[in-house]
Design a protein around this motif. Structure first.
Motif, PDB file in Angstrom:
ATOM      1  N   UNK A  15     -31.430  47.082  45.464  1.00  0.00           N
ATOM      2  CA  UNK A  15     -30.767  47.276  44.168  1.00  0.00           C
ATOM      3  C   UNK A  15     -29.249  47.162  44.316  1.00  0.00           C
ATOM      4  N   UNK A  16     -28.713  47.718  45.397  1.00  0.00           N
ATOM      5  CA  UNK A  16     -27.271  47.669  45.637  1.00  0.00           C
ATOM      6  C   UNK A  16     -26.778  46.229  45.792  1.00  0.00           C
ATOM      7  N   UNK A  17     -27.576  45.391  46.412  1.00  0.00           N
ATOM      8  CA  UNK A  17     -27.199  43.988  46.606  1.00  0.00           C
ATOM      9  C   UNK A  17     -26.977  43.307  45.265  1.00  0.00           C
ATOM     10  N   UNK A  60      -9.076  40.259  52.783  1.00  0.00           N
ATOM     11  CA  UNK A  60      -8.342  39.542  53.821  1.00  0.00           C
ATOM     12  C   UNK A  60      -8.642  38.061  53.788  1.00  0.00           C
ATOM     13  N   UNK A  61      -8.880  37.445  54.929  1.00  0.00           N
ATOM     14  CA  UNK A  61      -9.173  36.024  54.998  1.00  0.00           C
ATOM     15  C   UNK A  61     -10.660  35.730  55.117  1.00  0.00           C
ATOM     16  N   UNK A  62     -11.502  36.697  54.801  1.00  0.00           N
ATOM     17  CA  UNK A  62     -12.942  36.506  54.931  1.00  0.00           C
ATOM     18  C   UNK A  62     -13.456  35.485  53.923  1.00  0.00           C
ATOM     19  N   UNK A  63     -14.531  34.812  54.295  1.00  0.00           N
ATOM     20  CA  UNK A  63     -15.101  33.790  53.410  1.00  0.00           C
ATOM     21  C   UNK A  63     -15.940  34.396  52.289  1.00  0.00           C
ATOM     22  N   UNK A  64     -16.288  35.675  52.407  1.00  0.00           N
ATOM     23  CA  UNK A  64     -17.022  36.372  51.348  1.00  0.00           C
ATOM     24  C   UNK A  64     -16.265  37.649  50.993  1.00  0.00           C
ATOM     25  N   UNK A  65     -16.583  38.207  49.860  1.00  0.00           N
ATOM     26  CA  UNK A  65     -15.942  39.442  49.433  1.00  0.00           C
ATOM     27  C   UNK A  65     -16.591  40.618  50.150  1.00  0.00           C
ATOM     28  N   UNK A  66     -16.114  40.901  51.350  1.00  0.00           N
ATOM     29  CA  UNK A  66     -16.744  41.945  52.156  1.00  0.00           C
ATOM     30  C   UNK A  66     -16.515  43.339  51.585  1.00  0.00           C
ATOM     31  N   UNK A  67     -15.575  43.486  50.645  1.00  0.00           N
ATOM     32  CA  UNK A  67     -15.413  44.776  49.993  1.00  0.00           C
ATOM     33  C   UNK A  67     -16.666  45.153  49.200  1.00  0.00           C
ATOM     34  N   UNK A  68     -17.439  44.142  48.785  1.00  0.00           N
ATOM     35  CA  UNK A  68     -18.696  44.411  48.083  1.00  0.00           C
ATOM     36  C   UNK A  68     -19.688  45.121  48.999  1.00  0.00           C
ATOM     37  N   UNK A  69     -19.601  44.876  50.297  1.00  0.00           N
ATOM     38  CA  UNK A  69     -20.474  45.561  51.251  1.00  0.00           C
ATOM     39  C   UNK A  69     -20.169  47.059  51.277  1.00  0.00           C
ATOM     40  N   UNK A  80     -27.129  55.461  44.122  1.00  0.00           N
ATOM     41  CA  UNK A  80     -26.895  54.651  42.935  1.00  0.00           C
ATOM     42  C   UNK A  80     -25.562  54.845  42.255  1.00  0.00           C
ATOM     43  N   UNK A  81     -24.700  55.662  42.805  1.00  0.00           N
ATOM     44  CA  UNK A  81     -23.366  55.855  42.220  1.00  0.00           C
ATOM     45  C   UNK A  81     -22.448  54.721  42.679  1.00  0.00           C
ATOM     46  N   UNK A  82     -21.655  54.178  41.748  1.00  0.00           N
ATOM     47  CA  UNK A  82     -20.766  53.070  42.095  1.00  0.00           C
ATOM     48  C   UNK A  82     -19.322  53.542  42.179  1.00  0.00           C
ATOM     49  N   UNK A  83     -18.617  53.030  43.174  1.00  0.00           N
ATOM     50  CA  UNK A  83     -17.173  53.219  43.334  1.00  0.00           C
ATOM     51  C   UNK A  83     -16.603  51.947  43.920  1.00  0.00           C
ATOM     52  N   UNK A  84     -15.330  51.717  43.669  1.00  0.00           N
ATOM     53  CA  UNK A  84     -14.665  50.556  44.257  1.00  0.00           C
ATOM     54  C   UNK A  84     -14.484  50.794  45.753  1.00  0.00           C
ATOM     55  N   UNK A  85     -14.228  49.725  46.490  1.00  0.00           N
ATOM     56  CA  UNK A  85     -14.043  49.835  47.938  1.00  0.00           C
ATOM     57  C   UNK A  85     -12.852  50.740  48.267  1.00  0.00           C
ATOM     58  N   UNK A  86     -11.792  50.660  47.471  1.00  0.00           N
ATOM     59  CA  UNK A  86     -10.617  51.513  47.704  1.00  0.00           C
ATOM     60  C   UNK A  86     -10.974  52.988  47.495  1.00  0.00           C
ATOM     61  N   UNK A  87     -11.780  53.266  46.483  1.00  0.00           N
ATOM     62  CA  UNK A  87     -12.215  54.648  46.235  1.00  0.00           C
ATOM     63  C   UNK A  87     -13.120  55.138  47.358  1.00  0.00           C
ATOM     64  N   UNK A  88     -13.964  54.265  47.883  1.00  0.00           N
ATOM     65  CA  UNK A  88     -14.841  54.633  48.993  1.00  0.00           C
ATOM     66  C   UNK A  88     -14.004  54.952  50.227  1.00  0.00           C
ATOM     67  N   UNK A  89     -12.974  54.156  50.482  1.00  0.00           N
ATOM     68  CA  UNK A  89     -12.102  54.401  51.632  1.00  0.00           C
ATOM     69  C   UNK A  89     -11.441  55.773  51.511  1.00  0.00           C
TER      70      UNK A  89
END
Length: 131
Positions: A15-17, A60-69, A80-89
Motif C-alpha cells: 500500500x505504501x508503494x 540529490x543526484x539520484x535517478x529516482x526520488x529516493x525521498x519517497x522511500x 498508514x500515517x503519511x509525512x514528508x521525508x523532511x518531517x520523517x528526518x
C-alpha cells in the motif's frame, strides 16, 4: 530482524508503494527503487539511522526520488500515517526510542512488497531526439 513484523508489514508496504508515489500507476515500479532500498538498508546497518535518513530524504543526484522511500518507510512503521521525508528526518532525530530495527524491518518488507509490481526500466525522453 523481527520476522513476524516483516511478514505483517508486507501488505502495508504494498500500500505504501502506491500511496507514497513509488508506483505511479499501481502496477509498475522503476527497478532502480529496488537498488535504492537495498542501499538504504545497508546504510542503516553499517552506519546510523539518522545519517541514512538524512541522505535519502534529499533526492540529490539520484535517478529516482529516493525521498519517497523514506515516506514509505514511515508509512509502514506508523500504520498508514503519511509525512514528508523532511518531517520523517525530524521525527527520527527527535525520537527517544531506538527506531533502527523498525526501519530495517520496514525496508525488508518494502523490498519484498516490490515483488507485487512489475519492475521497469526508467523511461527515456525520446522527444526531440533526446535520450
Amino acid at each position: 530482524m523481527n520476522k513476524n513484523r516483516v511478514n505483517n508489514w508486507i501488505l502495508l508496504a504494498k500500500e505504501a508503494i502506491v500511496k507514497c508515489g513509488i508506483s505511479e500507476d499501481g502496477k509498475t515500479v522503476n527497478k532502480t527503487f529496488r537498488g535504492q532500498i537495498s542501499s538504504f538498508g545497508a546504510a542503516v546497518v553499517m552506519g546510523s539511522l539518522q545519517s541514512a535518513v538524512a541522505f535519502f530524504a534529499d533526492k540529490g543526484g539520484a535517478s529516482v526520488q529516493r525521498d519517497k522511500l523514506i515516506e514509505a518507510l514511515y508509512f509502514i512503521i506508523n500504520n498508514g500515517e503519511k509525512k514528508s521525508a523532511a518531517e520523517v528526518f525530524s521525527w527520527v532525530c527527535e525520537s527517544k526510542e531506538d527506531l533502527k530495527e523498525q526501519f530495517e524491518d520496514a525496508s525488508i518488507a518494502l523490498k519484498l512488497a516490490l515483488n507485487f509490481f512489475e519492475l521497469t526500466e526508467e523511461k527515456e525522453n525520446t522527444q526531440n531526439g533526446e535520450v
